[in-house]
Design a protein around this motif. Structure first.
Motif, PDB file in Angstrom:
ATOM      1  N   LEU A  68      -7.056   0.406  -7.550  1.00 30.52           N
ATOM      2  CA  LEU A  68      -6.380  -0.787  -8.057  1.00 30.52           C
ATOM      3  C   LEU A  68      -4.907  -0.807  -7.643  1.00 30.52           C
ATOM      4  CD1 LEU A  68      -6.954  -2.682 -11.262  1.00 30.52           C
ATOM      5  CD2 LEU A  68      -4.605  -2.050 -10.732  1.00 30.52           C
ATOM      6  N   LEU A  69      -4.241   0.334  -7.700  1.00 37.16           N
ATOM      7  CA  LEU A  69      -2.833   0.384  -7.297  1.00 37.16           C
ATOM      8  C   LEU A  69      -2.668   0.129  -5.804  1.00 37.16           C
ATOM      9  CD1 LEU A  69      -1.576   3.414  -9.431  1.00 37.16           C
ATOM     10  CD2 LEU A  69      -0.983   1.002  -9.754  1.00 37.16           C
ATOM     11  N   ALA A  70      -3.619   0.605  -5.005  1.00 35.56           N
ATOM     12  CA  ALA A  70      -3.565   0.325  -3.569  1.00 35.56           C
ATOM     13  C   ALA A  70      -3.722  -1.168  -3.321  1.00 35.56           C
ATOM     14  CB  ALA A  70      -4.654   1.111  -2.844  1.00 35.56           C
ATOM     15  N   ALA A 117       0.498  10.457 -10.784  1.00 34.87           N
ATOM     16  CA  ALA A 117      -0.330  11.080  -9.748  1.00 34.87           C
ATOM     17  C   ALA A 117      -1.022  10.012  -8.911  1.00 34.87           C
ATOM     18  CB  ALA A 117      -1.363  12.004 -10.387  1.00 34.87           C
ATOM     19  N   ALA A 118      -1.462   8.931  -9.566  1.00 37.96           N
ATOM     20  CA  ALA A 118      -2.103   7.836  -8.835  1.00 37.96           C
ATOM     21  C   ALA A 118      -1.093   7.089  -7.973  1.00 37.96           C
ATOM     22  CB  ALA A 118      -2.784   6.884  -9.818  1.00 37.96           C
ATOM     23  N   LEU A 119       0.107   6.841  -8.513  1.00 41.05           N
ATOM     24  CA  LEU A 119       1.151   6.187  -7.714  1.00 41.05           C
ATOM     25  C   LEU A 119       1.502   7.027  -6.484  1.00 41.05           C
ATOM     26  CD1 LEU A 119       3.509   4.892 -10.556  1.00 41.05           C
ATOM     27  CD2 LEU A 119       2.253   3.464  -8.932  1.00 41.05           C
ATOM     28  N   HIS A 120       1.551   8.330  -6.654  1.00 45.21           N
ATOM     29  CA  HIS A 120       1.847   9.221  -5.532  1.00 45.21           C
ATOM     30  C   HIS A 120       0.726   9.169  -4.501  1.00 45.21           C
ATOM     31  CE1 HIS A 120       1.850  13.235  -3.485  1.00 45.21           C
ATOM     32  NE2 HIS A 120       3.129  12.922  -3.346  1.00 45.21           N
ATOM     33  N   ALA A 121      -0.514   9.117  -4.959  1.00 48.17           N
ATOM     34  CA  ALA A 121      -1.651   9.070  -4.048  1.00 48.17           C
ATOM     35  C   ALA A 121      -1.629   7.820  -3.186  1.00 48.17           C
ATOM     36  CB  ALA A 121      -2.960   9.147  -4.839  1.00 48.17           C
ATOM     37  N   VAL A 122      -1.051   6.740  -3.717  1.00 44.46           N
ATOM     38  CA  VAL A 122      -0.968   5.479  -2.990  1.00 44.46           C
ATOM     39  C   VAL A 122       0.298   5.403  -2.139  1.00 44.46           C
ATOM     40  CG1 VAL A 122      -0.919   2.952  -3.300  1.00 44.46           C
ATOM     41  CG2 VAL A 122      -2.339   4.345  -4.776  1.00 44.46           C
ATOM     42  N   GLY A 123       1.200   6.367  -2.302  1.00 45.40           N
ATOM     43  CA  GLY A 123       2.446   6.367  -1.543  1.00 45.40           C
ATOM     44  C   GLY A 123       3.579   5.633  -2.218  1.00 45.40           C
ATOM     45  N   LEU A 124       3.451   5.400  -3.531  1.00 47.43           N
ATOM     46  CA  LEU A 124       4.467   4.648  -4.262  1.00 47.43           C
ATOM     47  C   LEU A 124       5.391   5.539  -5.091  1.00 47.43           C
ATOM     48  CD1 LEU A 124       2.248   1.666  -5.487  1.00 47.43           C
ATOM     49  CD2 LEU A 124       3.783   1.737  -3.512  1.00 47.43           C
ATOM     50  N   ALA A 125       5.151   6.834  -5.085  1.00 50.21           N
ATOM     51  CA  ALA A 125       6.000   7.785  -5.805  1.00 50.21           C
ATOM     52  C   ALA A 125       6.232   9.006  -4.930  1.00 50.21           C
ATOM     53  CB  ALA A 125       5.351   8.200  -7.125  1.00 50.21           C
ATOM     54  N   SER A 126       7.394   9.614  -5.079  1.00 58.46           N
ATOM     55  CA  SER A 126       7.773  10.734  -4.212  1.00 58.46           C
ATOM     56  C   SER A 126       7.043  12.021  -4.555  1.00 58.46           C
ATOM     57  CB  SER A 126       9.287  10.969  -4.300  1.00 58.46           C
ATOM     58  OG  SER A 126       9.661  11.325  -5.630  1.00 58.46           O
ATOM     59  N   ALA A 168      -2.889  -3.516  -5.434  1.00 60.88           N
ATOM     60  CA  ALA A 168      -1.643  -4.131  -5.903  1.00 60.88           C
ATOM     61  C   ALA A 168      -0.527  -3.948  -4.881  1.00 60.88           C
ATOM     62  CB  ALA A 168      -1.241  -3.527  -7.245  1.00 60.88           C
ATOM     63  N   ALA A 169      -0.441  -2.763  -4.293  1.00 64.35           N
ATOM     64  CA  ALA A 169       0.586  -2.496  -3.289  1.00 64.35           C
ATOM     65  C   ALA A 169       0.416  -3.410  -2.085  1.00 64.35           C
ATOM     66  CB  ALA A 169       0.541  -1.037  -2.857  1.00 64.35           C
ATOM     67  N   GLY A 170      -0.831  -3.627  -1.679  1.00 63.77           N
ATOM     68  CA  GLY A 170      -1.090  -4.519  -0.562  1.00 63.77           C
ATOM     69  C   GLY A 170      -0.666  -5.945  -0.872  1.00 63.77           C
ATOM     70  N   LEU A 171      -0.984  -6.411  -2.071  1.00 66.46           N
ATOM     71  CA  LEU A 171      -0.596  -7.760  -2.475  1.00 66.46           C
ATOM     72  C   LEU A 171       0.924  -7.903  -2.566  1.00 66.46           C
ATOM     73  CD1 LEU A 171      -3.282  -8.387  -5.244  1.00 66.46           C
ATOM     74  CD2 LEU A 171      -3.116  -9.570  -3.042  1.00 66.46           C
ATOM     75  N   ALA A 172       1.594  -6.794  -2.909  1.00 68.78           N
ATOM     76  CA  ALA A 172       3.056  -6.813  -3.009  1.00 68.78           C
ATOM     77  C   ALA A 172       3.736  -6.620  -1.664  1.00 68.78           C
ATOM     78  CB  ALA A 172       3.518  -5.720  -3.969  1.00 68.78           C
ATOM     79  N   GLY A 173       2.946  -6.375  -0.604  1.00 67.07           N
ATOM     80  CA  GLY A 173       3.521  -6.168   0.714  1.00 67.07           C
ATOM     81  C   GLY A 173       4.150  -4.800   0.899  1.00 67.07           C
ATOM     82  N   LEU A 174       3.707  -3.835   0.075  1.00 61.69           N
ATOM     83  CA  LEU A 174       4.333  -2.518   0.129  1.00 61.69           C
ATOM     84  C   LEU A 174       3.634  -1.581   1.098  1.00 61.69           C
ATOM     85  CD1 LEU A 174       5.109  -1.961  -3.668  1.00 61.69           C
ATOM     86  CD2 LEU A 174       6.732  -2.425  -1.830  1.00 61.69           C
ATOM     87  N   GLY A 175       2.345  -1.797   1.346  1.00 62.66           N
ATOM     88  CA  GLY A 175       1.635  -0.865   2.214  1.00 62.66           C
ATOM     89  C   GLY A 175       1.662   0.523   1.607  1.00 62.66           C
ATOM     90  N   ARG A 176       2.090   1.507   2.388  1.00 63.62           N
ATOM     91  CA  ARG A 176       2.255   2.890   1.899  1.00 63.62           C
ATOM     92  C   ARG A 176       3.688   3.322   2.200  1.00 63.62           C
ATOM     93  NH1 ARG A 176      -2.248   5.480   0.345  1.00 63.62           N
ATOM     94  NH2 ARG A 176      -1.371   7.534   0.734  1.00 63.62           N
ATOM     95  N   PRO A 177       4.663   2.786   1.447  1.00 64.74           N
ATOM     96  CA  PRO A 177       6.076   2.999   1.780  1.00 64.74           C
ATOM     97  C   PRO A 177       6.535   4.435   1.701  1.00 64.74           C
ATOM     98  CG  PRO A 177       5.863   2.041  -0.400  1.00 64.74           C
ATOM     99  CD  PRO A 177       4.496   2.000   0.223  1.00 64.74           C
ATOM    100  N   GLY A 178       5.845   5.281   0.956  1.00 65.41           N
ATOM    101  CA  GLY A 178       6.282   6.667   0.836  1.00 65.41           C
ATOM    102  C   GLY A 178       5.705   7.571   1.885  1.00 65.41           C
ATOM    103  N   GLN A 179       4.911   6.998   2.790  1.00 61.19           N
ATOM    104  CA  GLN A 179       4.266   7.822   3.819  1.00 61.19           C
ATOM    105  C   GLN A 179       4.945   7.617   5.158  1.00 61.19           C
ATOM    106  OE1 GLN A 179       1.686   9.846   2.789  1.00 61.19           O
ATOM    107  NE2 GLN A 179       2.323   9.087   0.780  1.00 61.19           N
ATOM    108  N   GLY A 180       5.617   8.632   5.631  1.00 67.89           N
ATOM    109  CA  GLY A 180       6.228   8.537   6.958  1.00 67.89           C
ATOM    110  C   GLY A 180       7.573   7.848   6.950  1.00 67.89           C
TER     111      GLY A 180
END
Length: 262
Positions: A246-248, A108-117, A250-262
């Motif tokens: 924290l996951l947000a 649920a947290a990964l989804h909230a950050v845009g990292l899960a479908s 981590a995503a920023g540090l990984a260069g992922l941004g919000r890949p599942g959004q849009g």
């Protein structure tokens, strides 16, 4: 010769992980070898005993009852490292962090950050996809009382080492869930080739360790997070907002941004 016709230790040999893990050239091959492993007798007995006596809610289901491989794309820039599969979660479903309360909280947290479908993970084939994230653990079999022994952790370590080595070309950040994962992961990163500081930093929620680039390895950020166990989430030690934040990060540090959004 082993049962697959290839040279090397049998799946029930304690040397099986060390022999086969480093010989895998891709994650699909590694996952297939992980599933065959029977190197830790206590864990094999427990995972199969649990399957033979399912919880009432799962009585009509056939348990996986084998080692649970990592889950997520082979080019993941972010890895999430937990502890081990839950006896009635991943040991039942065959997918890491799937079908138990900790996994519900994490996905649920990964989804909230845009990292899960989607915010839920119930079984393989449920439509869940991870975006740029690979979820794994230092121990691939469900342990009694969620407590692997130091010897079991050492025996299983080659799988995690090989997994991170295969992810290394694109890996930029690792989130470690809990003290056990932190203690298990740091030696593996050192074995993979990242220089470790001395003394090694203690685990804590929000602790960040930046390992410098070395050779062909790029700089790696390691973040600690409390494990999303019910003990932590029920007491408020780890809240949903804390994990999302924290996951947000981590995503920023990984260069992922919000890949599942849009």
């Amino acid at each position: 010769m082993n049962e697959s016709g290839a040279a090397g230790p049998e799946p029930g040999d304690s040397a099986f992980p060390a022999f086969h893990a480093g010989r895998c050239g891709e994650l699909a091959e590694l996952d297939a070898q992980v599933v065959r492993c029977r190197a830790c007798p206590r864990l094999v007995e427990w995972r199969e005993e649990t399957a033979a006596h399912p919880r009432a809610a799962f009585r009509d289901q056939e348990y996986w009852a084998r080692p649970v491989p990592g889950f997520g794309p082979a080019d993941a820039a972010l890895a999430v490292v937990g502890l081990a599969p839950a006896a009635h979660g991943g040991n039942r479903t065959g997918r890491m962090f799937t079908g138990d309360a900790s996994g519900d909280f994490l996905f649920a947290a990964l989804h909230a950050v845009g990292l899960a479908s989607q915010p839920t993970a119930t079984h393989p084939g449920d439509g869940l996809e991870l975006y740029g994230v690979r979820v794994t653990a230092p121990v691939h079999c469900a342990p009694p009382e969620n407590k692997p022994t130091p010897a079991e952790r050492r025996t299983c370590r080659p799988w995690l080492s090989a997994e991170l080595a295969l992810l290394a070309p694109g890996l930029r950040t690792v989130v470690v869930l809990g003290t056990f994962g932190w203690q298990a992961l740091l030696p593996v990163l050192g074995e993979t080739g990242w220089p470790l500081p001395r003394p090694r930093p203690a685990f804590g929620h929000g602790v960040r360790l930046t390992l410098p680039a070395a050779g062909q390895l790029r700089e790696l950020n390691v973040l600690g997070s409390y494990h999303p166990s019910q003990r932590n989430t029920f007491t408020g030690r780890l809240t949903f907002d804390m994990l999302v934040e924290l996951l947000a990060r981590a995503a920023g540090l990984a260069g992922l941004g919000r890949p599942g959004q849009g």
